[in-house]
Design a protein around this motif. Structure first.
Motif, PDB file in Angstrom:
ATOM      1  N   MET A  92       0.824  -1.200   0.000  1.00  0.00           N
ATOM      2  CA  MET A  92       0.000   0.000   0.000  1.00  0.00           C
ATOM      3  C   MET A  92       0.858   1.251   0.000  1.00  0.00           C
ATOM      4  O   MET A  92       0.556   2.227  -0.675  1.00  0.00           O
ATOM      5  N   SER A  93       1.995   1.237   0.745  1.00  0.00           N
ATOM      6  CA  SER A  93       2.829   2.430   0.843  1.00  0.00           C
ATOM      7  C   SER A  93       3.445   2.787  -0.499  1.00  0.00           C
ATOM      8  O   SER A  93       3.563   3.958  -0.846  1.00  0.00           O
ATOM      9  N   VAL A  94       3.835   1.772  -1.267  1.00  0.00           N
ATOM     10  CA  VAL A  94       4.373   2.020  -2.609  1.00  0.00           C
ATOM     11  C   VAL A  94       3.288   2.592  -3.502  1.00  0.00           C
ATOM     12  O   VAL A  94       3.503   3.550  -4.247  1.00  0.00           O
ATOM     13  N   ALA A  95       2.101   2.005  -3.417  1.00  0.00           N
ATOM     14  CA  ALA A  95       1.000   2.448  -4.265  1.00  0.00           C
ATOM     15  C   ALA A  95       0.633   3.905  -3.995  1.00  0.00           C
ATOM     16  O   ALA A  95       0.171   4.610  -4.903  1.00  0.00           O
ATOM     17  N   LYS A  96       0.847   4.367  -2.769  1.00  0.00           N
ATOM     18  CA  LYS A  96       0.498   5.748  -2.433  1.00  0.00           C
ATOM     19  C   LYS A  96       1.346   6.761  -3.181  1.00  0.00           C
ATOM     20  O   LYS A  96       0.993   7.934  -3.265  1.00  0.00           O
ATOM     21  N   SER A  97       2.469   6.322  -3.730  1.00  0.00           N
ATOM     22  CA  SER A  97       3.317   7.224  -4.519  1.00  0.00           C
ATOM     23  C   SER A  97       2.899   7.238  -5.992  1.00  0.00           C
ATOM     24  O   SER A  97       3.568   7.827  -6.832  1.00  0.00           O
ATOM     25  N   MET A  98       1.791   6.564  -6.294  1.00  0.00           N
ATOM     26  CA  MET A  98       1.280   6.494  -7.662  1.00  0.00           C
ATOM     27  C   MET A  98      -0.021   7.271  -7.774  1.00  0.00           C
ATOM     28  O   MET A  98      -0.814   7.299  -6.834  1.00  0.00           O
ATOM     29  N   SER A  99      -0.222   7.888  -8.928  1.00  0.00           N
ATOM     30  CA  SER A  99      -1.486   8.585  -9.165  1.00  0.00           C
ATOM     31  C   SER A  99      -1.927   8.335 -10.597  1.00  0.00           C
ATOM     32  O   SER A  99      -1.103   8.239 -11.516  1.00  0.00           O
ATOM     33  N   LEU A 100      -3.232   8.215 -10.783  1.00  0.00           N
ATOM     34  CA  LEU A 100      -3.806   7.933 -12.093  1.00  0.00           C
ATOM     35  C   LEU A 100      -5.013   8.827 -12.331  1.00  0.00           C
ATOM     36  O   LEU A 100      -5.965   8.825 -11.564  1.00  0.00           O
ATOM     37  N   LEU A 101      -4.953   9.600 -13.409  1.00  0.00           N
ATOM     38  CA  LEU A 101      -6.115  10.322 -13.892  1.00  0.00           C
ATOM     39  C   LEU A 101      -6.702   9.465 -15.007  1.00  0.00           C
ATOM     40  O   LEU A 101      -5.991   9.094 -15.945  1.00  0.00           O
ATOM     41  N   TRP A 102      -7.987   9.148 -14.920  1.00  0.00           N
ATOM     42  CA  TRP A 102      -8.548   8.181 -15.862  1.00  0.00           C
ATOM     43  C   TRP A 102      -9.963   8.557 -16.273  1.00  0.00           C
ATOM     44  O   TRP A 102     -10.601   9.409 -15.665  1.00  0.00           O
ATOM     45  N   GLY A 103     -10.412   7.904 -17.340  1.00  0.00           N
ATOM     46  CA  GLY A 103     -11.767   8.115 -17.839  1.00  0.00           C
ATOM     47  C   GLY A 103     -12.487   6.788 -17.932  1.00  0.00           C
ATOM     48  O   GLY A 103     -11.900   5.784 -18.354  1.00  0.00           O
ATOM     49  N   ALA A 104     -13.751   6.756 -17.551  1.00  0.00           N
ATOM     50  CA  ALA A 104     -14.530   5.515 -17.565  1.00  0.00           C
ATOM     51  C   ALA A 104     -14.724   5.022 -18.998  1.00  0.00           C
ATOM     52  O   ALA A 104     -15.090   5.791 -19.887  1.00  0.00           O
ATOM     53  N   GLY A 105     -14.485   3.734 -19.211  1.00  0.00           N
ATOM     54  CA  GLY A 105     -14.673   3.136 -20.526  1.00  0.00           C
ATOM     55  C   GLY A 105     -13.479   3.278 -21.442  1.00  0.00           C
ATOM     56  O   GLY A 105     -13.464   2.697 -22.528  1.00  0.00           O
ATOM     57  N   SER A 106     -12.468   4.034 -21.016  1.00  0.00           N
ATOM     58  CA  SER A 106     -11.247   4.167 -21.815  1.00  0.00           C
ATOM     59  C   SER A 106     -10.445   2.880 -21.715  1.00  0.00           C
ATOM     60  O   SER A 106     -10.037   2.476 -20.626  1.00  0.00           O
ATOM     61  N   ARG A 107     -10.226   2.221 -22.851  1.00  0.00           N
ATOM     62  CA  ARG A 107      -9.460   0.978 -22.830  1.00  0.00           C
ATOM     63  C   ARG A 107      -8.014   1.185 -22.385  1.00  0.00           C
ATOM     64  O   ARG A 107      -7.479   0.385 -21.616  1.00  0.00           O
ATOM     65  N   PRO A 108      -7.329   2.259 -22.824  1.00  0.00           N
ATOM     66  CA  PRO A 108      -5.981   2.488 -22.301  1.00  0.00           C
ATOM     67  C   PRO A 108      -5.950   2.632 -20.778  1.00  0.00           C
ATOM     68  O   PRO A 108      -5.062   2.102 -20.111  1.00  0.00           O
ATOM     69  N   CYS A 109      -6.930   3.353 -20.216  1.00  0.00           N
ATOM     70  CA  CYS A 109      -6.991   3.484 -18.749  1.00  0.00           C
ATOM     71  C   CYS A 109      -7.241   2.127 -18.100  1.00  0.00           C
ATOM     72  O   CYS A 109      -6.620   1.783 -17.074  1.00  0.00           O
ATOM     73  N   TRP A 110      -8.136   1.350 -18.697  1.00  0.00           N
ATOM     74  CA  TRP A 110      -8.492   0.042 -18.135  1.00  0.00           C
ATOM     75  C   TRP A 110      -7.269  -0.863 -18.077  1.00  0.00           C
ATOM     76  O   TRP A 110      -7.055  -1.588 -17.105  1.00  0.00           O
ATOM     77  N   ARG A 111      -6.436  -0.827 -19.101  1.00  0.00           N
ATOM     78  CA  ARG A 111      -5.223  -1.662 -19.112  1.00  0.00           C
ATOM     79  C   ARG A 111      -4.335  -1.360 -17.908  1.00  0.00           C
ATOM     80  O   ARG A 111      -3.841  -2.277 -17.242  1.00  0.00           O
ATOM     81  N   VAL A 112      -4.131  -0.079 -17.651  1.00  0.00           N
ATOM     82  CA  VAL A 112      -3.272   0.311 -16.529  1.00  0.00           C
ATOM     83  C   VAL A 112      -3.893  -0.139 -15.212  1.00  0.00           C
ATOM     84  O   VAL A 112      -3.209  -0.652 -14.314  1.00  0.00           O
TER      85      VAL A 112
END
Length: 228
Positions: free
Chosen positions: A2-22
């Motif tokens: 969880m601590s590693v993940a907290k250094s990550m951020s994602l701006l995304w859009g619903a239904g976007s396949r590129p976002c879904w992959r990540v």
């Protein structure tokens, strides 16, 4: 982690396949707990200053890990697998033959995205005065040829297997396209192997956890691809 993940951020859009992959990759690598923000394509939020500061193309996803920025979905998926190889599920096989097939199918999944877009979003992308029936027919024919290619690929895959043996980045890249095709009316009767592949993967935990929220709210799809 969880601590590693907290250094990550994602701006995304619903239904976007590129976002879904990540998002699938983050789930597979057990990196839940990352910061994320859902933006609206309809409101033009993907062109906001917040996005442009990370992704000057004004596209989603916009992904950061610390100071590292990866906005191309395939690059982000490869980065996450390589940085967290020993965590979560392995997404790049060791066998040279399986690895070669994985990379090949992974990269082939990208033109499939483009061919789907050219049919599903033709009226959104092409101004009315530039639309032609001949272009619509050409785009639909190209997509049909592409989908038949994937149907044939899956005929050569052992029952219960994925695109390159075990679940891999090939599936991370390609599955959102297949889900999208069925969402927009692709016939399971005409593409039985693709339908089986979709059924095999749709309940995988990483995929269920990242399923487009508006698809859950409105399970009824569309019929744009029903006659392909």
């Amino acid at each position: 982690m969880m601590s590693v993940a907290k250094s990550m951020s994602l701006l995304w859009g619903a239904g976007s396949r590129p976002c879904w992959r990540v998002m699938i990759t983050l789930e597979e690598k057990k990196l839940q707990g990352y910061k994320h923000k859902l933006l609206s394509f309809e409101k033009g939020e993907h062109k906001s200053q917040e996005v442009l500061e990370i992704n000057p193309r004004g596209q989603l996803p916009a992904f950061k890990h610390g100071d590292n920025i990866l906005n191309e979905s395939s690059a982000a998926c490869l980065y996450l697998e390589n940085q967290f190889r020993c965590q979560g599920n392995k997404l790049i096989p060791d066998s040279p033959a399986e690895q070669a097939l994985m990379y090949q199918r992974m990269m082939e999944g990208l033109p499939l995205t483009d061919k789907l877009n050219s049919v599903v979003y033709y009226e959104r992308f092409v101004p009315e005065e530039e639309r032609h029936d001949s272009a619509v027919k050409r785009n639909r024919k190209a997509l049909t040829t592409e989908l038949k290619l994937w149907e044939d690929y899956l005929k050569k895959v052992a029952a219960g297997s994925y695109l390159a043996g075990a679940f891999s980045l090939a599936d991370v890249i390609v599955f959102p396209n297949i889900a999208y095709a069925f969402r927009f009316g692709l016939s399971a009767g005409c593409y039985p192997k693709l339908a089986k592949y979709y059924s095999l993967l749709k309940d995988r935990p990483s995929i269920k956890a990242s399923w487009p929220p508006h698809w859950l709210a409105s399970p009824q799809g569309f019929d744009i691809l029903k006659d392909l």
